[in-house]
Design a protein around this motif. Sequence first.
Motif, short mmCIF file in Angstrom:
data_model
loop_
_atom_site.label_atom_id
_atom_site.label_comp_id
_atom_site.label_asym_id
_atom_site.label_seq_id
_atom_site.Cartn_x
_atom_site.Cartn_y
_atom_site.Cartn_z
N MET A 1 0.85 -1.17 0.00
CA MET A 1 0.00 0.00 0.00
C MET A 1 0.90 1.24 0.00
SD MET A 1 -2.86 1.32 2.76
CE MET A 1 -3.60 -0.27 2.87
N LYS A 2 0.60 2.14 -0.90
CA LYS A 2 1.36 3.38 -0.98
C LYS A 2 1.15 4.21 0.28
CE LYS A 2 1.98 7.56 -3.60
NZ LYS A 2 1.60 8.41 -4.67
N ASN A 3 2.23 4.83 0.76
CA ASN A 3 2.12 5.68 1.94
C ASN A 3 3.17 6.79 1.88
OD1 ASN A 3 4.60 4.99 3.64
ND2 ASN A 3 3.75 2.94 3.29
N ASN A 39 1.45 -3.65 6.07
CA ASN A 39 0.32 -2.77 6.35
C ASN A 39 0.09 -2.76 7.86
OD1 ASN A 39 -0.20 -2.14 3.65
ND2 ASN A 39 -1.41 -3.98 3.38
N TYR A 60 -1.65 7.38 4.47
CA TYR A 60 -1.71 6.16 3.66
C TYR A 60 -2.39 6.35 2.31
CZ TYR A 60 0.82 3.43 6.84
OH TYR A 60 1.86 2.95 7.58
N CYS A 61 -2.51 7.60 1.86
CA CYS A 61 -3.01 7.88 0.51
C CYS A 61 -4.25 7.03 0.21
CB CYS A 61 -1.93 7.62 -0.54
SG CYS A 61 -0.32 8.31 -0.16
N ASN A 65 -5.11 4.85 -3.08
CA ASN A 65 -5.04 3.40 -2.99
C ASN A 65 -6.37 2.75 -3.32
OD1 ASN A 65 -2.28 2.86 -2.33
ND2 ASN A 65 -2.65 3.67 -0.29
N GLU A 69 -7.13 0.10 -6.35
CA GLU A 69 -7.76 -1.19 -6.08
C GLU A 69 -9.05 -1.35 -6.88
OE1 GLU A 69 -9.78 -2.48 -2.22
OE2 GLU A 69 -7.78 -3.39 -2.07
#
Length: 77
Positions: A1-3, A39, A60-61, A65, A69
């Motif tokens: 997960m992008k953060n 995560n 956590y954008c 995200n 998804e």
Amino acid sequence: MKNKVRELRQAANMTQQQLAELVYVSSRTIISLEKGQYNPSLLLAYRIACVFGTTVENLYCLAENKALEDQQYEDLQ
């Protein structure tokens, strides 16, 4: 997960070890978070967000995200 953990930590001129100590985890956990390999629990995400004065959603954008998804699910159909 992008953060944004690494970005915010570096902007605060903080080491991974310093952040880890502030949120009660190991520096290894921070490294994994920054690489997107782990995560966190909601509580850990909240602790990190509080350190940087931001929200979990921003850290956590979550909007970005979710969109990624959603796109992946649409591609499967």
